[in-house]
Enzyme design. Sequence first.
Site, PDB file in Angstrom:
ATOM      1  N   GLN A 247       0.822  -1.199   0.000  1.00  0.00           N
ATOM      2  CA  GLN A 247       0.000   0.000   0.000  1.00  0.00           C
ATOM      3  C   GLN A 247       0.859   1.254   0.000  1.00  0.00           C
ATOM      4  O   GLN A 247       1.911   1.305   0.621  1.00  0.00           O
ATOM      5  CB  GLN A 247      -0.927  -0.004   1.218  1.00  0.00           C
TER       6      GLN A 247
ATOM      7  N   SER B  48       3.649  -6.711   2.495  1.00  0.00           N
ATOM      8  CA  SER B  48       2.314  -6.621   3.100  1.00  0.00           C
ATOM      9  C   SER B  48       1.259  -7.167   2.138  1.00  0.00           C
ATOM     10  O   SER B  48       1.283  -8.351   1.821  1.00  0.00           O
ATOM     11  CB  SER B  48       2.027  -5.180   3.531  1.00  0.00           C
ATOM     12  N   LEU B  49       0.340  -6.313   1.626  1.00  0.00           N
ATOM     13  CA  LEU B  49      -0.663  -6.838   0.694  1.00  0.00           C
ATOM     14  C   LEU B  49      -0.007  -7.472  -0.528  1.00  0.00           C
ATOM     15  O   LEU B  49      -0.591  -8.350  -1.180  1.00  0.00           O
ATOM     16  CB  LEU B  49      -1.644  -5.742   0.259  1.00  0.00           C
TER      17      LEU B  49
ATOM     18  N   ARG C 121      -9.875  -7.766   3.414  1.00  0.00           N
ATOM     19  CA  ARG C 121      -8.757  -7.366   4.273  1.00  0.00           C
ATOM     20  C   ARG C 121      -8.743  -5.862   4.485  1.00  0.00           C
ATOM     21  O   ARG C 121      -8.577  -5.371   5.607  1.00  0.00           O
ATOM     22  CB  ARG C 121      -7.451  -7.832   3.631  1.00  0.00           C
TER      23      ARG C 121
ATOM     24  N   HIS D  42      -0.332  -3.704  10.947  1.00  0.00           N
ATOM     25  CA  HIS D  42       0.752  -4.580  11.409  1.00  0.00           C
ATOM     26  C   HIS D  42       1.124  -4.348  12.877  1.00  0.00           C
ATOM     27  O   HIS D  42       2.305  -4.279  13.220  1.00  0.00           O
ATOM     28  CB  HIS D  42       1.980  -4.453  10.500  1.00  0.00           C
TER      29      HIS D  42
ATOM     30  N   GLN E 297       0.179 -12.176   9.517  1.00  0.00           N
ATOM     31  CA  GLN E 297       0.717 -10.970   8.892  1.00  0.00           C
ATOM     32  C   GLN E 297      -0.107  -9.727   9.232  1.00  0.00           C
ATOM     33  O   GLN E 297       0.417  -8.615   9.264  1.00  0.00           O
ATOM     34  CB  GLN E 297       0.765 -11.187   7.366  1.00  0.00           C
TER      35      GLN E 297
END
Length: 311
Positions: free
Chosen positions: A9, A94-95, A119, A203, A252
């Site tokens: 992101q 991440s994503l 998500r 996170h 995660q």
Amino acid sequence: MRAFIFPGQGSQSVGMGKALADASPVAREIFQEVDEALGQHLFRLMTEGPESDLTLTENAQPAIMANAIATLRVLEREGNVRLSEKADFVAGHSLGEYTALCAAGALDIATTARLLKTRGRAMQAAVPVGEGAMAALLGADIEKAEALAAAAAEGEVCQVANDNDPGQVVISGHRAAIERAIALVKEHGIKRGVLLPVSAPFHCVLMQPAADVMAQALAGAPLSAPVVPVYANVLAAPIAAPDEVRARLVEQVTGRVRWRESVAAMTEGGVTQFVEFGGKVLGPMVKRISPDATVTSVISMDDIEALLAGL
């Protein structure tokens, strides 16, 4: 050895994917498939904005994935390339880990889009707006960042969220704790602390409600073994078994993105070339972690053609 990597992101921008879609029917097909999976005109939002809507987590996450996968699929189909023959590992920030799994055939694109929509919504809903924050620590290594987070917490959540590269670590938690951390950076030998323009504290343990949502969503999602190993953010190590992939994706949501360690481990494992699809965010981090590595960013048709010539 070569790794294909995928951004997270923050790499979204209005206009993303338009030139690629204009040039390639393969890209247009991918964007249409994502639109149909989500039941929304996401590609129109990507190309026309408004930026405020594209930046929303629930839109940014599937948009970044769609753009990266469209770029990869154009390479594969128009260049007659198989990922399994050209990449030894895949990884994403991440994503981007979802994008990596889609790229490696573990998830189909419709499932990936729907999971990322879920998500994004769950992460946004986990903490009321204004209660959480994130900050980038510039000139900080992981040890300094952890010491700062511990000092600033004062009973609230303040923890390392992203270990990006040797000079950049991101912390996440309650807004007051993050603001205290920024005020304390000089005392901990850190150059600067910069509050990030994000809508939730990703996170960190405050994301546990979102992790619970993703555990349920992933349990019902069709997931196969990837054709090449995927480096898991929370392990900084490659995984392939579907059940482990599910477990690590749930972890995660609240866990640390161990990007610096992941790139270092890939380099130590023999990777000398990193190819970033759909962005130019990860490449500079990779160079700071592994200065001798070759880094290529692939966004346009020209980039795809240049990469094909070198594969």
